[in-house]
Design an enzyme around this catalytic site. Structure first.
Site, mmCIF file in Angstrom:
data_model
loop_
_atom_site.group_PDB
_atom_site.id
_atom_site.type_symbol
_atom_site.label_atom_id
_atom_site.label_comp_id
_atom_site.label_asym_id
_atom_site.label_seq_id
_atom_site.Cartn_x
_atom_site.Cartn_y
_atom_site.Cartn_z
ATOM 1 N N ASP A 1 30.686 20.799 19.954
ATOM 2 C CA ASP A 1 30.610 19.928 21.135
ATOM 3 C C ASP A 1 31.896 20.037 21.963
ATOM 4 O O ASP A 1 31.983 19.491 23.062
ATOM 5 C CB ASP A 1 30.268 18.481 20.767
ATOM 6 C CG ASP A 1 31.292 17.825 19.866
ATOM 7 O OD1 ASP A 1 32.279 18.490 19.491
ATOM 8 O OD2 ASP A 1 31.114 16.634 19.533
ATOM 9 N N SER A 2 32.870 20.778 21.453
ATOM 10 C CA SER A 2 34.064 21.115 22.246
ATOM 11 C C SER A 2 33.654 21.863 23.520
ATOM 12 O O SER A 2 34.435 21.949 24.470
ATOM 13 C CB SER A 2 35.049 21.964 21.426
ATOM 14 O OG SER A 2 34.391 23.082 20.880
ATOM 15 N N ASP B 1 26.575 21.916 16.518
ATOM 16 C CA ASP B 1 27.247 20.623 16.374
ATOM 17 C C ASP B 1 26.320 19.487 16.796
ATOM 18 O O ASP B 1 25.641 19.582 17.820
ATOM 19 C CB ASP B 1 28.485 20.604 17.298
ATOM 20 C CG ASP B 1 29.665 19.916 16.672
ATOM 21 O OD1 ASP B 1 29.515 19.374 15.558
ATOM 22 O OD2 ASP B 1 30.748 19.938 17.288
ATOM 23 N N LYS C 1 26.496 20.562 12.083
ATOM 24 C CA LYS C 1 27.740 19.894 11.672
ATOM 25 C C LYS C 1 27.664 18.435 12.106
ATOM 26 O O LYS C 1 27.265 18.143 13.231
ATOM 27 C CB LYS C 1 28.960 20.576 12.292
ATOM 28 C CG LYS C 1 30.276 19.867 11.938
ATOM 29 C CD LYS C 1 31.490 20.684 12.287
ATOM 30 C CE LYS C 1 31.833 20.679 13.751
ATOM 31 N NZ LYS C 1 32.115 19.322 14.311
ATOM 32 N N GLU D 1 29.957 14.821 12.226
ATOM 33 C CA GLU D 1 31.292 14.222 12.100
ATOM 34 C C GLU D 1 31.223 12.916 11.311
ATOM 35 O O GLU D 1 30.315 12.109 11.506
ATOM 36 C CB GLU D 1 31.877 13.914 13.489
ATOM 37 C CG GLU D 1 32.382 15.124 14.219
ATOM 38 C CD GLU D 1 33.158 14.774 15.502
ATOM 39 O OE1 GLU D 1 33.570 13.617 15.679
ATOM 40 O OE2 GLU D 1 33.331 15.695 16.320
ATOM 41 N N GLU E 1 39.949 18.335 9.895
ATOM 42 C CA GLU E 1 40.665 18.479 11.170
ATOM 43 C C GLU E 1 41.828 17.496 11.263
ATOM 44 O O GLU E 1 41.684 16.294 10.979
ATOM 45 C CB GLU E 1 39.700 18.241 12.353
ATOM 46 C CG GLU E 1 40.423 18.307 13.699
ATOM 47 C CD GLU E 1 39.502 18.485 14.897
ATOM 48 O OE1 GLU E 1 38.281 18.648 14.732
ATOM 49 O OE2 GLU E 1 40.047 18.476 16.029
HETATM 50 O O1 KIV Z 1 33.494 20.978 18.489
HETATM 51 C C1 KIV Z 1 34.175 21.814 17.890
HETATM 52 O O2 KIV Z 1 34.453 22.893 18.399
HETATM 53 C C2 KIV Z 1 34.647 21.476 16.543
HETATM 54 C C3 KIV Z 1 35.554 22.436 15.849
HETATM 55 C C4 KIV Z 1 36.794 22.707 16.545
HETATM 56 C C5 KIV Z 1 35.741 22.106 14.425
HETATM 57 O O3 KIV Z 1 34.286 20.469 16.042
#
Ligand code: KIV
Length: 281
Positions: free
Chosen positions: A45-46, A84, A114, A116, A183
């Site tokens: 989600d970055s 994500d 993924k 969180e 992280e």
């Molecule tokens: O959103 C993302 O890119 C991340 C990673 C940097 C672990 O969560």
């Protein structure tokens, strides 16, 4: 090169070969990364900050992740592809977690998702794993909790915080995650967690003792113009390289150095006038 699977990532804990992971958000980079020995790609989600220009990751939607997953999927065959789960796609209920994780797999082509958080989110992880979807955990400095943390602050520096993160890691393992992103935590804590688990840890700002590392691709390539946390190492300067290439392009347009004869097409006949005369008569 052989396809890497989720079980192959878990196996790395036994073999001791470190896991290398990166983010990617588009087809061009996916194709390039596919030709390297990278183990795992995360459509994180970055992308909200890196590709969409948001201030943080909170506005990212399930549709955004699916859109970028599809683009990456088209260029990526070998590494494990993880999608994500964005903010509010899993926090509300186990049902919403399973439904949205299912969309990332079914529509986006992700091989795993993924999620969180520890604590209450362990139940969401468990429900998703029970639905047959591989889950990567993510604890420590979880960016979706930026407002609760009061900024992007290193977590687990004091005893209580460290103990909570270690407990979350153990519970995530019990819930069936195939790996855990650590992280923004002290390296000593990451080492202890890594030694304590049977599933691999993948660090970002968590020191050298994790079973693998992940970085945001644009950060490590020097494409990010903004603030960079101290854990980022720039392995290339593609930002300034891009700008000097564009400056040279503009210059060569102005001077007529581009396009050259080599970059141009030619008539098959001798001259345009001759063609015109022939078509008129
Ligand atoms: O959103 C993302 O890119 C991340 C990673 C940097 C672990 O969560």
């Amino acid at each position: 090169m052989d396809k890497i699977s989720v079980p192959a990532i878990i196996d790395r804990k036994k073999t001791g070969k470190k896991i290398s992971a990166l983010t990617a958000y588009d087809f061009t980079f996916a194709q390039l990364l596919n030709e390297t020995p990278i183990d795992l790609i995360l459509v994180g989600d970055s992308l909200g900050m890196v590709s969409l220009g948001y201030e943080n990751t909170l506005p990212v939607t399930v549709e955004d992740i699916i859109y970028h997953l599809k683009a990456v999927r088209r260029g990526l065959q070998k590494p494990v592809l993880v999608g994500d789960m964005p903010f509010m796609s899993y926090q509300i209920s186990n049902e919403s977690a399973v439904e949205n994780a299912g969309k990332l797999v079914k529509e986006g082509g992700a091989e795993a998702v993924k999620i969180e958080g520890g604590g209450k989110m362990i139940e969401r992880v468990q429900a998703t794993v029970d639905a047959g979807i591989s889950v990567m955990g993510h604890i420590g400095l979880t960016p979706q909790s930026v407002h609760q943390f009061g900024g992007y602050r290193v977590q687990g520096k004091n005893f209580q915080g460290a103990r909570q993160i270690k407990k979350d890691a153990e519970e995530l393992q019990k819930a069936g995650v195939f790996s855990i992103v650590l992280e923004g935590i002290p390296m000593e804590l990451a080492e202890e967690i890594t030694n304590n688990l049977d599933v691999p840890t993948i660090g970002i700002g968590a020191g050298v003792h994790c079973d693998g590392q992940i970085l945001v691709l644009q950060d490590m390539l020097g494409l990010n113009q903004g603030f960079l946390p101290k854990y980022v190492k720039q392995f290339a300067e593609l930002g300034s390289l891009t700008q000097s290439a564009v400056n040279e392009y503009i210059q060569s347009i102005q001077t007529g150095a581009f396009p050259t004869d080599e970059n141009s097409y030619h008539l098959k006949t001798k001259s345009l006038k001759k063609v015109e005369n022939q078509t008129q008569s």
